[in-house]
Design an enzyme around this catalytic site. Structure first.
Site, PDB file in Angstrom:
ATOM      1  N   SER A 140       0.764  -1.105  -0.125  1.00  0.00           N
ATOM      2  CA  SER A 140       0.152   0.219   0.101  1.00  0.00           C
ATOM      3  C   SER A 140       0.719   1.165  -0.122  1.00  0.00           C
ATOM      4  O   SER A 140       2.179   1.121   0.343  1.00  0.00           O
ATOM      5  CB  SER A 140      -0.862  -0.107   1.243  1.00  0.00           C
ATOM      6  OG  SER A 140      -1.984  -1.045   1.176  1.00  0.00           O
TER       7      SER A 140
HETATM    8  N1  SAH Z   1       0.967  -5.450   5.001  1.00  0.00           N
HETATM    9  C1  SAH Z   1       1.157  -5.593   3.389  1.00  0.00           C
HETATM   10  C2  SAH Z   1       0.197  -5.260   2.431  1.00  0.00           C
HETATM   11  C3  SAH Z   1      -1.094  -5.448   2.279  1.00  0.00           C
HETATM   12  S1  SAH Z   1      -1.976  -6.210   0.872  1.00  0.00           S
HETATM   13  C4  SAH Z   1       2.608  -5.037   3.229  1.00  0.00           C
HETATM   14  O1  SAH Z   1       3.202  -4.365   4.080  1.00  0.00           O
HETATM   15  O2  SAH Z   1       3.248  -5.219   2.165  1.00  0.00           O
HETATM   16  C5  SAH Z   1      -3.211  -7.091   1.735  1.00  0.00           C
HETATM   17  C6  SAH Z   1      -2.368  -8.613   2.037  1.00  0.00           C
HETATM   18  O3  SAH Z   1      -3.577  -9.493   2.635  1.00  0.00           O
HETATM   19  C7  SAH Z   1      -1.961  -9.169   0.775  1.00  0.00           C
HETATM   20  O4  SAH Z   1      -0.401  -9.769   0.855  1.00  0.00           O
HETATM   21  C8  SAH Z   1      -2.849 -10.454   0.971  1.00  0.00           C
HETATM   22  O5  SAH Z   1      -2.668 -11.716   0.601  1.00  0.00           O
HETATM   23  C9  SAH Z   1      -3.445 -10.472   2.258  1.00  0.00           C
HETATM   24  N2  SAH Z   1      -4.717 -11.434   2.393  1.00  0.00           N
HETATM   25  C10 SAH Z   1      -5.891 -11.022   1.970  1.00  0.00           C
HETATM   26  N3  SAH Z   1      -6.728 -11.814   2.302  1.00  0.00           N
HETATM   27  C11 SAH Z   1      -6.343 -12.624   3.372  1.00  0.00           C
HETATM   28  C12 SAH Z   1      -6.858 -13.613   4.295  1.00  0.00           C
HETATM   29  N4  SAH Z   1      -7.995 -13.994   4.380  1.00  0.00           N
HETATM   30  N5  SAH Z   1      -5.758 -14.045   5.223  1.00  0.00           N
HETATM   31  C13 SAH Z   1      -4.390 -13.555   5.067  1.00  0.00           C
HETATM   32  N6  SAH Z   1      -3.932 -12.632   4.495  1.00  0.00           N
HETATM   33  C14 SAH Z   1      -4.854 -12.172   3.571  1.00  0.00           C
END
Ligand code: SAH
Length: 207
Positions: free
Chosen positions: A59
């Site tokens: 993000s």
């Molecule tokens: N915090 C991250 C970016 C977030 S993007 C960073 O610093 O790069 C959102 C993330 O949530 C993605 O990696 C996606 O794979 C994960 N995600 C989405 N749904 C999820 C779920 N049900 N359980 C665990 N992770 C999930």
């Protein structure tokens, strides 16, 4: 080493209302460029999302900063992050609080982020492959929980894993919200419309 792009980013965050010094300091100490592929290096400090593996994104800096500030994080806190992604946000959080537990649905992202943590000598983050909608019951309660993927509603199972007096930060229908354990909105959170990737169901079996 002095990194002009990083310093520009910090000034920009300050100018856009990020005032928590612990948050700004973490951004200064954890270079964002280590969490993206080489080809994105030159944009590492721009105010934009960057692609990471498994079709996911890291993000924008301001989104991450505002979400982190809304947590009201202190050095004693034990925190749960849902969505490890590149590991960048977890690394920032781990600079501020005591220990970070992070759940990610893609195994590949876990392996990669673990690698960067090791390179940067960060040892207070534990990652787990799983469906973040269920939290991490074996490690609960948590003083703080942050969901880095958006939701239509915060799952009860996550609020159940908050310690008394704890706080959960999420983007619900594109609005940044902080809740207490009873799902009451914490009023000090300033309203911000915010767009982040939506949470998906289940853990990925392929990647
Ligand atoms: N915090 C991250 C970016 C977030 S993007 C960073 O610093 O790069 C959102 C993330 O949530 C993605 O990696 C996606 O794979 C994960 N995600 C989405 N749904 C999820 C779920 N049900 N359980 C665990 N992770 C999930």
């Amino acid at each position: 080493m002095f990194d002009p792009g990083l310093m520009d980013m910090i000034m920009r965050l300050r100018g856009r209302g990020v005032s928590d010094n612990a948050v700004l300091r973490a951004f200064e100490l954890i270079p964002r460029k280590y969490f993206v592929a080489d080809k994105h290096y030159e944009h590492a400090y721009d105010e934009q999302r960057l692609p990471i593996d498994c079709g996911q994104t890291l993000s924008e800096p301001l989104t991450i900063a505002r979400m982190t500030q809304a947590l009201g994080l202190t050095p004693e806190h034990k925190l749960l992050e849902i969505g490890t992604g590149s590991g960048y946000h977890a690394a920032l959080l781990a600079r501020i609080c005591k220990r970070v537990y992070s759940v990610e649905r893609y195994k590949k992202l876990i392996v990669q982020s673990d690698d960067v943590f090791r390179k940067l000598d960060i040892h207070n983050i534990v990652v787990r492959h799983g469906d973040g909608r269920y939290g991490w019951p074996g490690q609960a309660p948590f003083d703080r929980i942050i969901m880095t993927a958006g939701v239509r509603a915060v799952p009860d199972k996550l609020l159940d894993q908050l310690a008394p007096g704890g706080r959960l930060v999420a983007v619900v229908d594109e609005e940044l919200i902080a809740y207490d354990k009873a799902r009451t909105k914490i009023t000090e959170t300033v309203f911000f419309p915010m767009s982040i990737p939506m949470m998906e169901a289940g853990k990925s079996k392929a990647l």
